[in-house]
Design an enzyme around this catalytic site. Structure first.
Site, PDB file in Angstrom:
ATOM      1  N   LYS A   1       0.853  -1.189   0.000  1.00 35.95           N
ATOM      2  CA  LYS A   1       0.000   0.000   0.000  1.00 35.95           C
ATOM      3  C   LYS A   1       0.888   1.238   0.000  1.00 35.95           C
ATOM      4  CE  LYS A   1      -3.636   2.421   2.480  1.00 35.95           C
ATOM      5  NZ  LYS A   1      -4.631   2.395   3.555  1.00 35.95           N
TER       6      LYS A   1
ATOM      7  N   LYS B   1      -2.405  -1.635  -3.700  1.00 32.82           N
ATOM      8  CA  LYS B   1      -3.223  -0.424  -3.676  1.00 32.82           C
ATOM      9  C   LYS B   1      -2.370   0.823  -3.736  1.00 32.82           C
ATOM     10  CE  LYS B   1      -6.378   1.872  -0.539  1.00 32.82           C
ATOM     11  NZ  LYS B   1      -6.964   1.847   0.763  1.00 32.82           N
TER      12      LYS B   1
HETATM   13  C1  PBG Z   1      -6.890   3.837   5.426  1.00 30.00           C
HETATM   14  C2  PBG Z   1      -7.454   3.735   4.059  1.00 30.00           C
HETATM   15  C3  PBG Z   1      -7.339   4.685   3.041  1.00 30.00           C
HETATM   16  C4  PBG Z   1      -8.019   4.185   1.940  1.00 30.00           C
HETATM   17  C5  PBG Z   1      -8.547   2.960   2.304  1.00 30.00           C
HETATM   18  N1  PBG Z   1      -8.165   2.686   3.615  1.00 30.00           N
HETATM   19  C6  PBG Z   1      -6.763   6.029   3.044  1.00 30.00           C
HETATM   20  C7  PBG Z   1      -5.365   6.224   3.395  1.00 30.00           C
HETATM   21  O1  PBG Z   1      -4.577   5.301   3.517  1.00 30.00           O
HETATM   22  O2  PBG Z   1      -5.020   7.383   3.563  1.00 30.00           O
HETATM   23  C8  PBG Z   1      -8.144   4.894   0.639  1.00 30.00           C
HETATM   24  C9  PBG Z   1      -9.174   4.377  -0.293  1.00 30.00           C
HETATM   25  C10 PBG Z   1      -9.495   5.294  -1.396  1.00 30.00           C
HETATM   26  O3  PBG Z   1      -8.852   6.321  -1.620  1.00 30.00           O
HETATM   27  O4  PBG Z   1     -10.459   4.982  -2.112  1.00 30.00           O
HETATM   28  N2  PBG Z   1      -7.510   3.005   6.322  1.00 30.00           N
END
Ligand code: PBG
Length: 326
Positions: A196, A248
């Protein structure tokens, strides 16, 4: 002309093209992310994401119904509490917005939909980080793990089939697995956000969860320039018991997704994140591209790159488009 191979022959008619298409999109492989907000009288739209809202209990319930009717695989639930604190305690509240939504959804559909709970603290902390802070204001990895272990138990008790470990703390999959198993939840799956990245494309999501974050998440999410680091993250999560591996965002990291999908023997998922959706919606709204074709093309690219499972805000619509054979 002496041309022996004529690839165009395979493209002559729609039915022939459908016959030889290498990549399919089944609704059952799609996951719809849903936001539920405590204490709002009406659903609230989210900037940049047409059709995506913060749900009330009622509108959430209707979405769960639509998800089953559309035949999609699952929903990923994000809860937005009315109150936040330093420790993110609402995330551990069995009556809190997230646990309650999971419980309601599970009561509504039982096993007709895979109910996934987001296992992270950022929606619940007053500072917006994915974990708790130490005395110097840095995100404290191991103190956060203890909370994740408790949260796993809360979400599983509420009825989650699967938890999405999205916080990017070292060792989180192992701690969550242990906590689940110790409490009799050996069947609850872990969707590991293994790779991520610290991405600008989470912009609209921060609005969706009313994120309080100042600064960024670069001490725990990955640097966009790195590739090998993802293979390492994936290796660690697998060793700790991940059932599904996620990469992701999706579009800016298709290379990582592709390599990962070849490297592992578990299902691979990817998440077309809020900003990736917003890009397409904005371009379509100004007439620059055909929206439906754009959506299907992007979903195909993520599939082609190796994701057997796709998290997308377009899940319900895509299920319809696929059925229409667009
Ligand atoms: C954090 C989380 C995020 C997203 C999903 N889970 C945001 C981040 O890491 O700042 C982003 C998902 C999206 O942008 O659609 N728990």
């Amino acid at each position: 002309m002496g041309i022996i191979e004529r690839p165009r022959r395979l493209r002559s008619t729609p039915i022939l093209r459908a016959m030889v298409r290498e990549t399919g999109l089944e609704p059952s492989s799609l996951i719809l992310p849903l936001f539920i907000r405590e204490g709002i009288p009406e659903p609230r739209p989210i900037a940049g994401m047409p059709g995506v809202v913060q749900h009330t209990k009622d509108s959430f319930r209707r979405q769960i119904d639509l998800a089953v009717k559309a035949g999609i695989g699952g929903v990923m639930i994000f809860g937005i509490p009315a109150k936040r604190d330093e420790q993110g305690s609402e995330g551990l509240n069995p009556e809190g917005v997230l646990a309650a939504a999971i419980r309601d959804a599970r009561a509504q559909v039982n096993d007709d939909l895979v109910i996934i709970g987001d296992l992270c603290l950022d929606e619940f902390t007053s500072h917006g980080h994915c974990g708790v802070l130490n005395s110097k204001g840095a995100v404290d990895n191991d103190a956060t793990l203890e909370i994740y272990g408790q949260m796993a138990q809360v979400l599983a008790s509420a009825g989650a089939h699967m938890v999405g470990t999205s916080g990017m703390m070292d060792g989180q999959v192992g701690v969550v697995r242990k906590a689940l198993d110790a409490n009799g939840f050996t069947d609850v799956l872990i969707l590991a956000y293994a790779a991520k990245y610290a991405s600008a494309f989470y912009g609209p999501f921060r609005d969706a969860v009313e994120s309080q974050l100042q600064g960024d998440r670069r001490t725990y999410q990955q640097d966009p320039g790195n590739f090998k680091e993802s293979l390492r993250e994936v290796r660690l999560d697998l060793a700790q018991g991940a059932d599904i591996i996620m990469v992701k965002p999706a579009l800016a990291y298709l290379d990582v997704l592709y390599a990962t999908s070849l490297a592992v023997d578990v299902p691979t998922a990817s998440y077309i994140v809020s900003g990736e959706m917003a890009m397409v919606e904005a371009a379509a709204a100004q007439g620059s591209l055909d929206r439906e074709r754009g959506i299907l093309e992007i979903l195909s690219s993520v599939r082609r790159a190796g994701a057997s499972i796709i998290c997308t805000y377009w899940a319900l619509e895509a299920a319809e488009l696929v059925k229409k054979g667009l």
